[in-house]
Design an enzyme around this catalytic site. Structure first.
Site, mmCIF file in Angstrom:
data_model
loop_
_atom_site.group_PDB
_atom_site.id
_atom_site.type_symbol
_atom_site.label_atom_id
_atom_site.label_comp_id
_atom_site.label_asym_id
_atom_site.label_seq_id
_atom_site.Cartn_x
_atom_site.Cartn_y
_atom_site.Cartn_z
ATOM 1 C CE1 TYR A 165 -6.578 0.258 -3.377
ATOM 2 C CE2 TYR A 165 -5.426 0.857 -5.399
ATOM 3 C CZ TYR A 165 -6.325 0.060 -4.720
ATOM 4 O OH TYR A 165 -6.979 -0.939 -5.379
ATOM 5 C CG HIS A 218 -3.440 -2.838 0.140
ATOM 6 N ND1 HIS A 218 -3.916 -1.656 -0.380
ATOM 7 C CD2 HIS A 218 -4.423 -3.742 0.000
ATOM 8 C CE1 HIS A 218 -5.151 -1.871 -0.811
ATOM 9 N NE2 HIS A 218 -5.478 -3.119 -0.603
#
Ligand SMILES: *[C@@H]1O[C@H](CO)[C@@H](O)[C@H](O)[C@H]1NC(C)=O
Ligand SMILES: *[C@@H]1O[C@H](CO)[C@@H](O)[C@H](O)[C@H]1NC(C)=O
Ligand SMILES: *[C@@H]1O[C@H](CO)[C@@H](O)[C@H](O)[C@H]1NC(C)=O
Ligand SMILES: *[C@@H]1O[C@H](CO)[C@@H](O)[C@H](O)[C@H]1NC(C)=O
Length: 334
Positions: free
Chosen positions: A260, A310
């Site tokens: 995410y 990430h």
């Protein structure tokens, strides 16, 4: 020939050279220089006669000249949660629940209802208009801010969005003094002054329960790790990042890279959707290629580039593309 006359001739010759060279350059660079000229003449008139979509020099909502941006940017997505947009589709809810899975999540709609009894339920900042010029600074935590002297530049913006614990005290010359918004999640939360909006990014239902608790009873002390049980913040200014918007950022802008988006990228996307002009500070590595925080002495101590969840490289690429296309202005520091 008199001296002035010779000078005149020399000036004309020089001018002739410049014009010829420029024309050559233009026809070399652009197949049809007249098209180039007209495009820019029209852009200028747009700004000068404020036929533009906002009152700034550049308007974020101007999508026509860039298909890449137009394909991704959806102005009708609201970055912040309201009672109304809090209803998640099954697909969004499943995706969001998967980010930081909980064993026994509480009933989401009940929690949201309770949340909006504590914080205001308002539609904010979605007021783009030809009369509005909202300038925003997104201030990341990179060590490239150290000695960069961006303080007054940052302080002149309407909105100043910082993230997590990035301090101003002691670093005013480089990072400025004002903070209008601070983007955080429960595990990174710090106390705020009364004028700053806390923007919470929820990654699970418990995060919404935590903000309710942290502003009232202080009963929640643990998520996947210890969290502060109470937080100093102005309840009337607490804002919640919308899970639907989070998914839109992940899909439209990151095309599914990483698990995410990072706080930095989510803050940037918040600014892109609520501001007319966006200036970005403190993103990326410093001049030596080091990744660390501006308040840390040891340049290697806070390496935060590869955190597992990430895709920092891809996020940085998208950020640079936005800058290339003059959608944001990047200040790269030192
Ligand atoms: C933009 O977002 C709105 C609201 O989420 C959605 O209804 C619409 O389909 C989106 N438009 C495009 C072109 O994706
Ligand atoms: C959550 O609570 C509402 C009533 O507040 C109820 O209608 C809904 O079915 C509940 N959802 C789940 C998944 O239990
Ligand atoms: C903070 O601001 C609110 C209004 O938004 C006000 O009611 C409250 O008294 C203020 N608190 C402090 C400590 O200044
Ligand atoms: C970032 O951009 C560079 C240059 O355009 C490209 O080579 C690289 O693969 C990109 N990286 C990612 C993660 O997209």
């Amino acid at each position: 020939m008199s001296l002035p006359k010779r000078r005149k001739i020399r000036t004309f010759a020089l001018l002739f050279c410049v014009i010829t060279f420029t024309t050559f350059l233009f026809s070399y660079t652009f197949r049809d220089p007249s098209v180039y000229f007209f495009k820019h003449a029209f852009r200028l008139s747009d700004n000068f006669f404020s036929k533009g979509l906002c009152a700034c020099q550049q308007c974020m909502t101007e999508v026509e000249d860039d298909p890449w941006f137009a394909e991704r940017f959806n102005q009708s997505n609201h970055p912040l949660m309201t009672r109304e947009n809090s209803v998640l589709s099954d697909e969004t809810f499943k995706w969001w629940q998967w980010l930081q899975s909980e064993r026994q999540p509480a009933n989401f709609s009940d929690v949201v209802e309770e949340l909006f009894q504590v914080i205001p339920d308002e539609v904010l900042y979605m007021d783009a208009s030809p009369k509005r010029c909202r300038t925003c600074a997104v201030v990341g935590n990179s060590g490239n801010l150290k000695g960069a002297q961006y303080g007054s530049l940052i302080d002149h913006c309407d909105f100043i969005i910082r993230m997590n614990q990035g301090p101003t005290s002691g670093f005013e010359e480089d990072v400025g003094t004002r903070t209008t918004h601070r983007v955080m999640y429960p595990e990174s939360a710090i106390d705020l002054d009364n004028t700053t909006s806390l923007v919470l990014i929820p990654f699970k239902t418990l995060d919404l329960q935590w903000i309710i608790s942290a502003l009232t009873t202080g009963t929640i002390k643990h998520t996947y790790t210890a969290v502060v049980s109470r937080i100093k913040a102005n309840k009337d200014k607490v804002l919640i990042y919308s899970p639907t918007f989070l998914k839109y950022v992940y899909e439209s802008w990151l095309e599914g890279h990483g698990r995410y988006p990072s706080t930095g990228f989510l803050s940037l996307m918040l600014a892109v959707h609520i501001c007319d002009e966006v200036s970005v500070f403190g993103f990326g590595a410093d001049q030596y290629g080091n990744w660390h925080h501006y308040w840390e002495e040891n340049q290697l101590a806070g390496a935060f580039r590869h955190t597992g969840v990430h895709d920092g490289d891809h996020e940085y690429n998208v950020t640079l593309l936005l800058a290339d296309k003059h959608k944001i202005q990047m200040f790269r520091g030192r």
